[in-house]
Write a protein that holds these residues in place. Structure first.
Motif, PDB file in Angstrom:
ATOM      1  N   MET A 167      11.447   1.877 -15.790  1.00  0.00           N
ATOM      2  CA  MET A 167      10.935   3.131 -14.891  1.00  0.00           C
ATOM      3  C   MET A 167      11.903   4.298 -15.178  1.00  0.00           C
ATOM      4  SD  MET A 167       8.556   2.631 -11.905  1.00  0.00           S
ATOM      5  CE  MET A 167       7.827   4.004 -11.931  1.00  0.00           C
ATOM      6  N   PHE A 168      13.961   3.850 -14.905  1.00  0.00           N
ATOM      7  CA  PHE A 168      15.033   4.507 -14.951  1.00  0.00           C
ATOM      8  C   PHE A 168      15.266   4.964 -16.623  1.00  0.00           C
ATOM      9  CE2 PHE A 168      16.602   2.727 -10.751  1.00  0.00           C
ATOM     10  CZ  PHE A 168      16.920   3.814 -10.020  1.00  0.00           C
ATOM     11  N   GLY A 169      14.490   4.112 -17.513  1.00  0.00           N
ATOM     12  CA  GLY A 169      14.784   4.354 -18.139  1.00  0.00           C
ATOM     13  C   GLY A 169      14.215   5.835 -18.844  1.00  0.00           C
ATOM     14  N   ILE A 170      12.573   6.015 -18.636  1.00  0.00           N
ATOM     15  CA  ILE A 170      11.709   6.616 -18.932  1.00  0.00           C
ATOM     16  C   ILE A 170      12.793   8.408 -18.637  1.00  0.00           C
ATOM     17  CG2 ILE A 170       9.676   8.773 -17.976  1.00  0.00           C
ATOM     18  CD1 ILE A 170       8.528   5.768 -18.131  1.00  0.00           C
ATOM     19  N   GLU A 171      13.447   8.639 -17.515  1.00  0.00           N
ATOM     20  CA  GLU A 171      14.113   9.763 -16.763  1.00  0.00           C
ATOM     21  C   GLU A 171      15.223   9.731 -17.516  1.00  0.00           C
ATOM     22  OE1 GLU A 171      16.185  12.569 -14.649  1.00  0.00           O
ATOM     23  OE2 GLU A 171      16.926  10.501 -15.283  1.00  0.00           O
ATOM     24  N   GLY A 213       4.520   9.305 -10.968  1.00  0.00           N
ATOM     25  CA  GLY A 213       3.492   9.102 -12.384  1.00  0.00           C
ATOM     26  C   GLY A 213       3.720  10.427 -12.827  1.00  0.00           C
ATOM     27  N   LEU A 214       3.614  11.517 -12.476  1.00  0.00           N
ATOM     28  CA  LEU A 214       3.179  13.002 -12.206  1.00  0.00           C
ATOM     29  C   LEU A 214       4.300  13.249 -12.769  1.00  0.00           C
ATOM     30  CD1 LEU A 214       0.391  14.047 -10.828  1.00  0.00           C
ATOM     31  CD2 LEU A 214      -0.028  13.439 -12.970  1.00  0.00           C
ATOM     32  N   LEU A 215       5.302  13.129 -11.459  1.00  0.00           N
ATOM     33  CA  LEU A 215       6.948  13.491 -11.894  1.00  0.00           C
ATOM     34  C   LEU A 215       7.607  13.126 -13.040  1.00  0.00           C
ATOM     35  CD1 LEU A 215       8.374  13.268  -8.255  1.00  0.00           C
ATOM     36  CD2 LEU A 215       7.757  15.678  -9.296  1.00  0.00           C
ATOM     37  N   LEU A 216       7.502  12.164 -13.596  1.00  0.00           N
ATOM     38  CA  LEU A 216       7.283  11.093 -14.677  1.00  0.00           C
ATOM     39  C   LEU A 216       7.201  11.982 -15.585  1.00  0.00           C
ATOM     40  CD1 LEU A 216       9.086   7.995 -13.891  1.00  0.00           C
ATOM     41  CD2 LEU A 216      10.439   9.587 -14.369  1.00  0.00           C
ATOM     42  N   VAL A 217       5.965  12.442 -16.010  1.00  0.00           N
ATOM     43  CA  VAL A 217       5.377  13.079 -17.122  1.00  0.00           C
ATOM     44  C   VAL A 217       5.556  14.303 -17.156  1.00  0.00           C
ATOM     45  CG1 VAL A 217       2.732  13.761 -17.593  1.00  0.00           C
ATOM     46  CG2 VAL A 217       3.578  11.778 -17.131  1.00  0.00           C
ATOM     47  N   SER A 270       1.303  -1.234  -0.170  1.00  0.00           N
ATOM     48  CA  SER A 270       0.552  -0.123   0.583  1.00  0.00           C
ATOM     49  C   SER A 270       0.850   1.370   0.348  1.00  0.00           C
ATOM     50  CB  SER A 270      -0.851   0.300   1.031  1.00  0.00           C
ATOM     51  OG  SER A 270       0.037   0.017   2.394  1.00  0.00           O
ATOM     52  N   VAL A 271       2.342   1.026   0.546  1.00  0.00           N
ATOM     53  CA  VAL A 271       3.120   2.481   0.064  1.00  0.00           C
ATOM     54  C   VAL A 271       3.399   2.434  -0.934  1.00  0.00           C
ATOM     55  CG1 VAL A 271       5.347   3.402   0.845  1.00  0.00           C
ATOM     56  CG2 VAL A 271       3.522   2.114   3.264  1.00  0.00           C
ATOM     57  N   PHE A 272       3.438   1.406  -1.798  1.00  0.00           N
ATOM     58  CA  PHE A 272       3.954   2.021  -3.444  1.00  0.00           C
ATOM     59  C   PHE A 272       2.408   2.399  -4.263  1.00  0.00           C
ATOM     60  CE2 PHE A 272       7.292  -0.523  -1.165  1.00  0.00           C
ATOM     61  CZ  PHE A 272       7.824  -0.144  -1.712  1.00  0.00           C
ATOM     62  N   THR A 273       1.257   1.841  -3.595  1.00  0.00           N
ATOM     63  CA  THR A 273       0.556   1.989  -4.503  1.00  0.00           C
ATOM     64  C   THR A 273       0.068   3.651  -4.019  1.00  0.00           C
ATOM     65  OG1 THR A 273      -0.404  -0.558  -4.247  1.00  0.00           O
ATOM     66  CG2 THR A 273      -2.445   1.425  -4.702  1.00  0.00           C
ATOM     67  N   VAL A 274       0.796   4.545  -2.937  1.00  0.00           N
ATOM     68  CA  VAL A 274      -0.695   5.650  -2.810  1.00  0.00           C
ATOM     69  C   VAL A 274       0.480   6.696  -3.172  1.00  0.00           C
ATOM     70  CG1 VAL A 274      -0.874   7.371  -0.850  1.00  0.00           C
ATOM     71  CG2 VAL A 274      -1.208   4.688  -0.481  1.00  0.00           C
ATOM     72  N   THR A 275       2.102   5.769  -3.736  1.00  0.00           N
ATOM     73  CA  THR A 275       3.304   7.083  -3.773  1.00  0.00           C
ATOM     74  C   THR A 275       2.973   6.695  -5.769  1.00  0.00           C
ATOM     75  OG1 THR A 275       4.760   5.815  -3.496  1.00  0.00           O
ATOM     76  CG2 THR A 275       4.292   7.011  -1.673  1.00  0.00           C
ATOM     77  N   SER A 276       3.378   6.063  -5.668  1.00  0.00           N
ATOM     78  CA  SER A 276       3.336   5.926  -7.977  1.00  0.00           C
ATOM     79  C   SER A 276       2.105   6.807  -8.504  1.00  0.00           C
ATOM     80  CB  SER A 276       2.388   4.308  -7.670  1.00  0.00           C
ATOM     81  OG  SER A 276       1.480   4.059  -7.604  1.00  0.00           O
TER      82      SER A 276
END
Length: 505
Positions: free
Chosen positions: A370-374, A160-164, A150-156
């Motif tokens: 995910m690192f590839g997106i950044e 995602g917005l930061l990466l977008v 649930s910790v990762f579900t809440v923060t994901s």
């Protein structure tokens, strides 16, 4: 139980050592590698213009590889790009992808954390050996390293917005740089085209030529001046490309290209300038001033040259000001923290696999993408090192030279009165339209009237002027008959639709 535990301890030790060895080569994640690094080679054919051989030792991989990503597509490249087998072709090249090869340290660090979670929890919670025998915990009281998902579900969503936002901002910078250089291509062609079409020695002062006036164009002088304009326009794009490229990569080639194409004096002045694009614009202005044309047309050409200043300033703005560092750093920190702690949250989800071993490849793949997106956003943030600037500059030079070589369409008039060569001249009326038309210069002819017309003119007396009657006003009616009889008076316009009435007293 103790005997069985003692006999199986070597098996668990082997498992733990094997898991750690898988990740020991990458435990130095986020640290610059020392010694020899993977390398790339330039593509040898147009078909593989985007493929990089990362296992070669010719050129170091990393920042040096950006020069080989300046892809220019043609028809064949587009066909391959949208082919139906692109999915499997791209999947088959994952191992040789430059993006993923550049993330070995980061992905290796996540893999090491996943291996650590497996070994630690095996010691604290028990494990299964290679023979399939389950054993109790080796170190009693050792806490288990797990986190709720649930910790990762809440923060994901926030991550995602930061990466977008990060990728969108970087793509806008790349797209802005690409559009600026596309505008430079258009304006460069336009300047040389106007110079070639508006070359007109006779309209320099008044802006027009009297109808029927004949003048001669020195085609050699015209070609020399337009060639100077074309080379000056090319020098701006080439100087700006060098301005946005590292000196150790392009300085030597830049000086060679400039000395080959420009006059020696102009080339040395350009090379010695502190801001070379400004010097190139100054040379363009001098070349335009040297063209014989009316000042209004010269002003129109100068408007296009003013766009070069906007392009130069826009490129310098993108190059000199990155995305705010606080935003980029916060995104990297949030992403790194998320992925490093993700194996502890995913550990419980792999209970069906042997000793949760499926955690390592799963966490590694998630980290890689995910690192590839950044990494993509970071690569697009500074676009000039991956855009084919020198190729665009050379294309501008070829197009401008071709435009400068165009000559007006000459229509020759054959001489019927004499077989001697007729001098080629240009008429003023055709030059005013923008393209001088050359015709054969004819000798002036004296036009005489027929004898009958002259005799008739002498016999016919001049008729006296006819005086028109003044308007007459009688009683209630006003009759205006100054133009003669009514039958000779033309019918008023729209008379069939409107009628006039006489106003009463």
């Amino acid at each position: 139980g103790i005997l069985a535990e003692d006999q199986t301890m070597p098996s668990f030790a082997k498992t733990a050592v094997a898991a750690l060895l898988l990740s020991c080569s990458c435990v130095s994640g986020f640290v610059a590698p020392s010694g020899q690094v993977p390398s790339v080679v330039a593509p040898s054919s147009a078909e593989s213009n985007t493929a990089l051989n990362i296992f070669s030792e010719d050129i170091p991989y990393g920042e040096e590889s950006r020069k080989y990503r300046r892809t220019v597509y043609d028809f064949d490249a587009w066909k391959k790009h949208r082919s139906q087998d692109r999915f499997w072709r791209n999947m088959s090249t994952i191992a040789s992808s430059g993006i993923y090869r550049g993330l070995l340290n980061e992905v290796g660090a996540v893999s090491a954390v996943a291996a650590l979670a497996i070994v630690w929890n095996g010691l604290a919670n028990g494990f299964t050996d290679f023979d399939g025998v389950t054993h109790e915990a080796i170190i009693n009281g050792l806490p288990k390293l797990t986190l709720p998902m649930s910790v990762f579900t809440v923060t994901s969503p926030s991550l995602g917005l930061l990466l977008v936002f990060r990728t969108n901002a970087s793509y806008e910078r790349w797209d802005g740089a690409r559009k600026m250089w596309g505008l430079m291509i258009n304006r460069s062609r336009d300047v040389v085209r106007m110079g070639a079409q508006w070359y007109d020695p006779t309209t320099e002062e008044k802006g027009y030529v009297e109808e029927g006036k004949v003048f001669e164009i020195d085609m050699e002088e015209r070609a020399e001046k337009l060639n100077r304009l074309s080379k000056s326009v090319w020098s701006f794009s080439r100087a700006l490309a060098r301005h946005l490229t590292p000196p150790d990569e392009d300085e030597e080639q830049f000086q060679k290209d400039v000395r080959e194409r420009l006059d020696p004096e102009q080339a040395e002045a350009l090379i010695a300038s502190d801001h070379r694009p400004n010097r190139a614009m100054y040379d363009i202005g001098n070349a335009i001033n040297d063209l014989p044309m009316h000042y209004t047309r010269r002003m129109q050409m100068d408007k296009d040259v003013a766009h070069f200043e906007d392009i130069s300033g826009g490129c310098e703005r993108i190059f000199g000001t990155p995305i705010p560092l606080v935003y980029s750093r916060h995104t990297v920190r949030a992403l790194t923290t998320f992925l490093l702690f993700l194996p502890f949250g995913m550990w419980g989800q792999f209970g069906d696999s042997w000793n949760h071993i499926g955690l390592i490849p799963s966490a590694s793949l998630i980290a890689m993408f995910m690192f590839g997106i950044e990494e993509l956003a970071n690569g697009l943030e500074e676009p000039f090192s991956i855009l084919p600037l020198i190729g665009i500059s050379n294309k501008i030079g070829v197009n401008c030279d071709e435009l400068a070589s165009f000559t007006p369409f000459f229509e020759s008039t054959p001489a019927t009165f004499d077989s001697s060569p007729v001098p080629v001249m240009a008429t003023a009326s055709s030059v005013q339209e923008g393209v001088p038309k050359v015709v054969a210069a004819e000798e002036p002819k004296e036009i005489s009237e027929p004898e009958e017309v002259e005799a008739e003119r002498e016999v016919t007396p001049a008729s006296p002027p006819v005086e028109k009657a003044a308007p007459k006003f009688t009683g209630d009616e006003a009759v205006v008959d100054a133009l003669g009889p009514k039958a000779d008076t033309p019918e008023p316009l729209f008379s069939k639709f409107f009628t006039t009435t006489t106003p009463s007293k």
